[in-house]
Motif scaffolding. Structure first.
Motif, PDB file in Angstrom:
ATOM      1  N   ARG A 182      16.502 -23.502   5.223  1.00  0.00           N
ATOM      2  CA  ARG A 182      16.458 -24.746   4.441  1.00  0.00           C
ATOM      3  C   ARG A 182      16.144 -25.943   5.331  1.00  0.00           C
ATOM      4  O   ARG A 182      15.416 -26.864   4.932  1.00  0.00           O
ATOM      5  N   VAL A 205      18.206 -28.065  -1.201  1.00  0.00           N
ATOM      6  CA  VAL A 205      18.920 -27.978   0.077  1.00  0.00           C
ATOM      7  C   VAL A 205      20.340 -28.508  -0.118  1.00  0.00           C
ATOM      8  O   VAL A 205      20.680 -28.996  -1.198  1.00  0.00           O
ATOM      9  N   ASP A 209      22.501 -29.615   5.349  1.00  0.00           N
ATOM     10  CA  ASP A 209      21.175 -29.284   5.877  1.00  0.00           C
ATOM     11  C   ASP A 209      20.388 -30.557   6.181  1.00  0.00           C
ATOM     12  O   ASP A 209      19.738 -30.680   7.223  1.00  0.00           O
TER      13      ASP A 209
END
Length: 299
Positions: A182, A205, A209
């Protein structure tokens, strides 16, 4: 005709056990299972049994990676990382086999940072954290293993603990693998963004992340994205760095804690849902609305 197959032997010390030797054995178990090799774990301090074992962890007073000897109690220890944290047996085993288990060097390095280092530090008496509140103790993964499994110091307790540690390792390897994938999408979104102050991420996401990528970059102040299972869109303020919750540019103070109509009246974004009272996160029903809100936050 009888065919005898060699069963690999992992030797650890008997008596009281700790997180270090539990996770070292769990790591070796995962490696041997991946190689489709049978094995058994024994707990002993018998020099002859230690000598003939295929892998030795946390006992034997020898560190020799080539011979699969992973002790760190000998004079001088077994070295330390670049960050200064000394290796314990878990770290020594992970250094050799972590990449092979994860099949990804970046994932193995991240797991060393978020799990292995802390276990090695505690086992070596290396202080990682400073207490802020007197009398309040940090409850660690080591405490969890101690309370759950180290009841009578039996071999069966140890093997239960190893199975528990294997589950943790499997889950964290899977989680970090997915997160790395991701984060590559976040990196691509940054590269493709015309306005580097607002990063628009088309892929789903998590906010962790996003922060892990954009907190290392100079330009981004906000990111617009959807969570893994969310229908709404998020506007996320960038952190100063990953060691701080302070935002580089918080959302306007007048937005804090407001929802729907009350927030829409101030922001002129009709489909806004809420703004967190700490001014680092807001939610909007549409991507277009989220982009508009992020631009408003820049003003």
């Amino acid at each position: 005709m009888n065919i005898f197959f060699h069963k690999s032997v992992i030797a650890a010390h008997d008596g009281s056990f700790h997180t270090d030797d539990v996770f070292a054995c769990a790591t070796l178990s995962l490696f041997l299972e991946k190689e489709k090799k049978s094995f058994k774990i024994i707990r002993t301090r018998n020099p002859n049994k230690i000598k003939t074992a295929d892998f030795v962890v946390d006992v034997g007073a020898i560190y020799n990676e080539e011979k699969n000897r992973f002790d760190h109690h000998q004079p001088g220890g077994a070295g330390e990382r670049k960050n200064g944290i000394p290796y314990a047996s878990f770290g020594l085993v992970w250094k050799k086999y972590g990449k092979e288990i994860c099949e990804n060097e970046r994932v193995a390095e991240e797991i060393d940072n978020i799990l292995v280092c802390s276990i090695d530090a505690v086992d070596n008496g290396y202080e990682l954290f400073t207490k802020k509140v007197k009398g309040v103790m940090n409850f660690s993964i080591g405490d969890t293993i101690s309370f759950l499994f180290n009841k009578d110091e039996k071999d069966s307790d140890f093997l239960e603990a190893v199975d528990f540690a294997k589950k943790i390792l499997k889950n964290i390897i899977g989680s970090i693998n997915r997160s790395v994938a991701r984060r590559k999408k976040v990196e691509n979104a940054y590269k493709n963004s015309e306005d580097k102050k607002i990063i628009i991420i088309e892929d789903r996401v998590t906010r962790e992340d996003v922060w892990l990528v954009i907190s290392k970059l100079e330009e981004p102040l906000f990111a617009v994205f959807q969570g893994l299972n969310d229908d709404d869109w998020k506007v996320l303020a960038n952190r100063i760095n990953m060691d701080s919750f302070m935002s580089r540019k918080p959302m306007p103070a007048s937005w804090g804690g407001l929802e729907k109509e009350n927030l829409a009246r101030i922001t002129e974004v009709p489909d806004v849902i809420f703004c967190h009272k700490s001014l680092f996160l807001a939610a909007v029903k549409s991507k277009e609305g989220a982009i508009k809100l992020a631009k408003k936050a820049l003003e």
